[in-house]
Design a protein around this motif. Structure first.
Motif, short mmCIF file in Angstrom:
data_model
loop_
_atom_site.label_atom_id
_atom_site.label_comp_id
_atom_site.label_asym_id
_atom_site.label_seq_id
_atom_site.Cartn_x
_atom_site.Cartn_y
_atom_site.Cartn_z
N ILE A 139 0.63 -1.00 0.04
CA ILE A 139 -0.11 0.14 0.32
C ILE A 139 0.86 1.25 0.13
CG2 ILE A 139 -1.16 1.35 1.13
CD1 ILE A 139 -3.25 -1.48 1.87
N ALA A 140 1.71 1.08 1.04
CA ALA A 140 2.90 2.26 0.81
C ALA A 140 3.32 2.91 -0.69
CB ALA A 140 4.49 2.52 1.26
N LYS A 141 3.19 1.77 -1.58
CA LYS A 141 3.80 1.97 -2.96
C LYS A 141 3.12 2.71 -3.98
CE LYS A 141 5.59 -1.99 -3.63
NZ LYS A 141 5.82 -3.02 -4.31
N ALA A 142 1.64 2.66 -3.22
CA ALA A 142 0.46 3.13 -4.26
C ALA A 142 0.21 4.30 -4.64
CB ALA A 142 -1.30 1.99 -3.40
N SER A 143 -0.55 4.83 -5.62
CA SER A 143 -0.99 6.04 -6.07
C SER A 143 -1.71 6.51 -5.29
CB SER A 143 -0.45 6.35 -7.38
OG SER A 143 1.00 6.10 -7.53
N PRO A 144 -2.13 7.54 -4.11
CA PRO A 144 -3.41 8.34 -3.94
C PRO A 144 -4.32 8.03 -4.94
CG PRO A 144 -1.45 9.33 -3.15
CD PRO A 144 -1.02 8.68 -3.91
N GLY A 145 -6.08 7.61 -4.98
CA GLY A 145 -6.58 7.57 -6.19
C GLY A 145 -7.00 6.74 -6.76
N GLN A 146 -6.02 6.24 -7.05
CA GLN A 146 -5.69 5.01 -7.54
C GLN A 146 -6.22 3.53 -6.92
OE1 GLN A 146 -2.53 4.75 -10.91
NE2 GLN A 146 -2.87 7.42 -11.18
N LEU A 169 -5.50 0.71 7.55
CA LEU A 169 -4.08 0.03 6.49
C LEU A 169 -4.05 1.31 5.62
CD1 LEU A 169 -4.17 -3.70 6.57
CD2 LEU A 169 -2.70 -1.68 7.90
N ALA A 170 -5.29 1.36 4.97
CA ALA A 170 -5.50 2.89 3.77
C ALA A 170 -6.49 3.78 3.68
CB ALA A 170 -5.06 1.90 2.40
N SER A 171 -6.23 4.15 4.65
CA SER A 171 -7.46 4.93 4.34
C SER A 171 -7.87 6.15 3.23
CB SER A 171 -7.34 6.59 5.77
OG SER A 171 -6.95 7.20 5.77
N ASP A 172 -6.85 6.57 1.99
CA ASP A 172 -7.35 7.35 1.78
C ASP A 172 -6.69 6.47 0.37
OD1 ASP A 172 -4.29 6.81 1.87
OD2 ASP A 172 -3.98 9.37 1.33
N LYS A 173 -6.61 5.76 0.13
CA LYS A 173 -5.88 5.15 -0.96
C LYS A 173 -7.32 3.62 -1.40
CE LYS A 173 -1.31 6.01 -1.08
NZ LYS A 173 0.03 5.01 -0.46
N PRO A 174 -7.90 3.87 -2.48
CA PRO A 174 -8.48 2.64 -2.60
C PRO A 174 -7.70 0.69 -3.55
CG PRO A 174 -8.40 4.01 -4.43
CD PRO A 174 -8.00 4.81 -3.53
N VAL A 175 -8.09 0.18 -2.29
CA VAL A 175 -7.16 -0.92 -1.77
C VAL A 175 -8.09 -1.82 -2.65
CG1 VAL A 175 -6.12 -2.56 -0.37
CG2 VAL A 175 -5.68 -0.19 -0.85
N GLY A 176 -8.07 -3.47 -2.78
CA GLY A 176 -9.18 -4.44 -2.72
C GLY A 176 -8.16 -5.55 -2.44
N ILE A 177 -8.10 -6.48 -1.67
CA ILE A 177 -7.71 -7.47 -1.11
C ILE A 177 -8.58 -8.84 -1.70
CG2 ILE A 177 -6.59 -9.30 0.01
CD1 ILE A 177 -5.37 -6.30 0.23
N ILE A 178 -7.57 -9.46 -2.99
CA ILE A 178 -7.94 -10.31 -3.74
C ILE A 178 -7.66 -11.80 -3.01
CG2 ILE A 178 -8.18 -11.69 -6.20
CD1 ILE A 178 -7.30 -9.30 -7.75
N HIS A 179 -8.93 -12.73 -3.16
CA HIS A 179 -8.39 -13.91 -2.05
C HIS A 179 -7.44 -14.93 -3.15
CE1 HIS A 179 -9.58 -18.04 0.05
NE2 HIS A 179 -9.97 -16.94 1.11
N ARG A 180 -6.85 -15.74 -2.46
CA ARG A 180 -5.89 -17.19 -3.25
C ARG A 180 -6.91 -17.46 -4.04
NH1 ARG A 180 -4.12 -19.63 -5.16
NH2 ARG A 180 -2.19 -21.39 -4.86
#
Length: 576
Positions: A139-146, A169-180
């Motif tokens: 997440i630290a490497k992710a760009s805000p808004g993308q 963990l990511a209040s300002d970054k859209p994140v999706g955790i895809i299951h195994r």
């Protein structure tokens, strides 16, 4: 990832993505003679060796003793000295998803086991602490808004996950955790806002937990079309397909089948796949239409879906992409990696329960419809109850309309027993299994989920092979690595990730295992007349190995290096 409209996807040519194969090779017009190594045809019931193979254009014209083959030489001839290496039929991957490869390979992986990607190895995250640390770094490497996707989460290794955890963990970054399993996703508030979705969009869908941001099985299938522009970002998706091409070459695969096309958006997926295949990588792609997805796209009509799929070959076939005529993919129960497969005996914990990917009334309707239309039906089925339901429905169809050589094929088959194998035999049903389930899951599922007896007897291939039921191996990439030799190794040795050997009475012989990634894999696709063995008239697809799989210790099978492939008569070295 920025949102992309369909209009912007028409401008795919503006992206300068690096490809492995820039230009097709000039079409071969002379004869090519292969000799000087071990050539294994994979015909018959045991390893058969020949001295030489003669190829003209992309077809095998002679197979046999060197002096006999030489009698058929004429005109310009190229001689290929195998220098002691082993030549086999090109490996076939009968169940692999380019859409999953395109998402998984370029994006970050935080999974219970290490993954070998062409662009590096991702280390295993076996504890909740390692998982959280891994997604924090990502997440630290992710760009805000993308939009940022991470693949590999599994609750048995990584603990509980939900929307609140991701928000922290990511209040300002859209994140999706895809299951195994690739059958589930968790998303945070920022992703919900980016996708412009709301709870009412999923009213009545019991496989959506809005409060947890959790979409699984039918909920995931309902979400995917709504977020397709983010999943199918052309830049990263094209990069992923190129990495997939590199994996195919590295592991000696000359034919790939995608059973269940499309996954979300037909035009997007086809355009991006064709863009990669236009670079002429050394493999073919056979697409089997997704009857369930096309049913939805056709407004809930099997009739309209069938009419649409009947027109696909004429409209979309190319020199290396083919829609399989009169074949269809349907879906029974849930994913084994999610512990959502339907099991006859209960799970050890009520935290897990079986799911149906298709409502049973619709599933039965689809099975009967395509059976009566004369289709070869491929069915995703994992648990013994899920498999039993498929068989019970098919018994009725066979009684109503008997069919010869129907090639009905069960895919995955995580857990089944001798009784189910006997029923499969009587119905003349065929199988394509994923042996890797045992390697990855048996130890953990012995402790949680299935219990020792069931977990240690996952994918009992011997129950199939001893009944002469045709069986092929597939990776269902990325449910297993796209490594045919690793699949064969697992079936032969039944050794798991922790290093111990399980259910040794279910081990199969090396020839049966190698046939499952060559000739029987071709049979699964109804292509055994054209590929899968070294035989006069078949396509000149070969895999060149550094060692003979029949003359090494079985435990070393997965370590054999692929030296090169020959694809339609074109030699391509493996430089990875």
């Amino acid at each position: 990832m920025k949102k992309l409209t369909k209009a912007s996807l028409l401008m795919l040519g503006v992206f300068n993505i690096p490809f492995l194969y820039a230009e097709p090779a000039t079409k071969q017009t002379e004869q090519v003679l292969y000799s000087g190594g071990k050539i294994i045809t994979m015909e018959g019931q045991k390893p058969q060796y020949v001295d030489a193979v003669l190829v003209e254009n992309d077809k095998i014209t002679q197979v046999g003793k060197l002096n006999d083959v030489k009698k058929h030489l004429h005109g310009k001839v190229s001689m290929v000295d195998l220098k002691g290496k082993t030549m086999m039929p090109g490996f076939i991957e009968p169940h692999l998803h380019p859409s999953i490869a395109a998402l998984m390979l370029p994006n970050d992986t935080v999974a219970p086991h290490a993954w070998n990607k062409p662009n590096g190895v991702t280390k295993a995250a076996k504890t909740p602490e390692a998982f959280i640390e891994g997604i924090k770094d990502s997440i630290a490497k992710a760009s805000p808004g993308q939009m940022h996707f991470i693949w590999g989460y599994h609750q048995l290794w990584h603990g509980e996950l939900n929307r609140d955890v991701l928000n922290k963990l990511a209040s300002d970054k859209p994140v999706g955790i895809i299951h195994r399993s690739f059958h589930e996703i968790f998303i945070n508030d920022a992703a919900i806002k980016l996708f412009k979705i709301k709870e009412d969009d999923f009213t009545g869908n019991k496989q959506v937990n809005w409060q947890k941001g959790h979409f699984y099985e039918g909920g995931w299938l309902a979400l995917v079309p709504k977020i397709a522009p983010y999943l199918l970002n052309p830049e990263s998706y094209s990069e992923g397909l190129n990495l997939m091409s590199q994996l195919m070459l590295k592991n000696g695969i000359t034919t790939v089948s995608e059973p269940g096309f499309p996954s979300s958006d037909f035009n997007m997926e086809y355009s991006l796949l064709k863009k990669e295949m236009d670079t002429n990588p050394p493999y073919d792609v056979l697409l089997i239409p997704n009857g369930t997805q096309l049913y939805t796209m056709a407004g809930g009509s099997n009739e309209k879906a069938e009419v649409a799929m009947s027109k696909l070959p004429e409209k979309y076939n190319t020199h290396n992409i083919t829609f399989a005529p009169k074949q269809v993919k349907l879906f029974s129960d849930g994913a084994i990696y999610s512990l959502a497969m339907q099991m006859k005996a209960p799970y050890l914990s009520n935290k897990f329960k079986g799911e149906w990917m298709t409502p049973l009334d619709l599933f039965q309707e689809q099975l009967s419809f395509y059976w009566n239309k004369g289709y070869q039906i491929h069915v995703h089925a994992n648990g013994d109850k899920g498999i039993q339901q498929v068989l019970d429905f098919n018994i009725k169809d066979q009684q109503a309309l008997p069919r010869e050589d129907h090639r009905f094929t069960l895919h995955h088959m995580g857990y089944f027993d001798a009784d189910l194998a006997e029923q499969i035999k009587k119905l003349n049903i065929e199988t394509s299994v994923n042996p890797y389930y045992l390697w990855a899951l048996a130890t953990k599922y012995s402790e949680v989920g299935l219990g020792k007896e069931r977990a240690e007897n996952l994918v009992q291939i011997k129950e199939l092979s001893k009944r002469n039921i045709p069986v092929s191996f597939h990776s269902d990439f990325a449910m297993a690595p796209a490594e045919p030799l690793t699949l064969a190794w697992t079936a032969v040795n039944r050794v798991v990730a922790e290093g111990n050997a399980l259910s040794q009475e279910q081990r199969i012989d090396v020839f049966t295992a190698m046939k499952a990634i060559t000739l029987d894999a071709a049979r699964t696709l109804n292509q055994e007349k054209f590929i899968g063995s070294i035989k006069v008239g078949k396509t000149a697809n070969f895999t060149i190995l550094e060692e003979d799989p029949f003359n090494i210790e079985p435990i070393k099978l997965k370590d054999i290096k692929v030296n090169a492939v020959v694809y339609k008569g074109r030699w391509v070295n493996n430089t990875l």
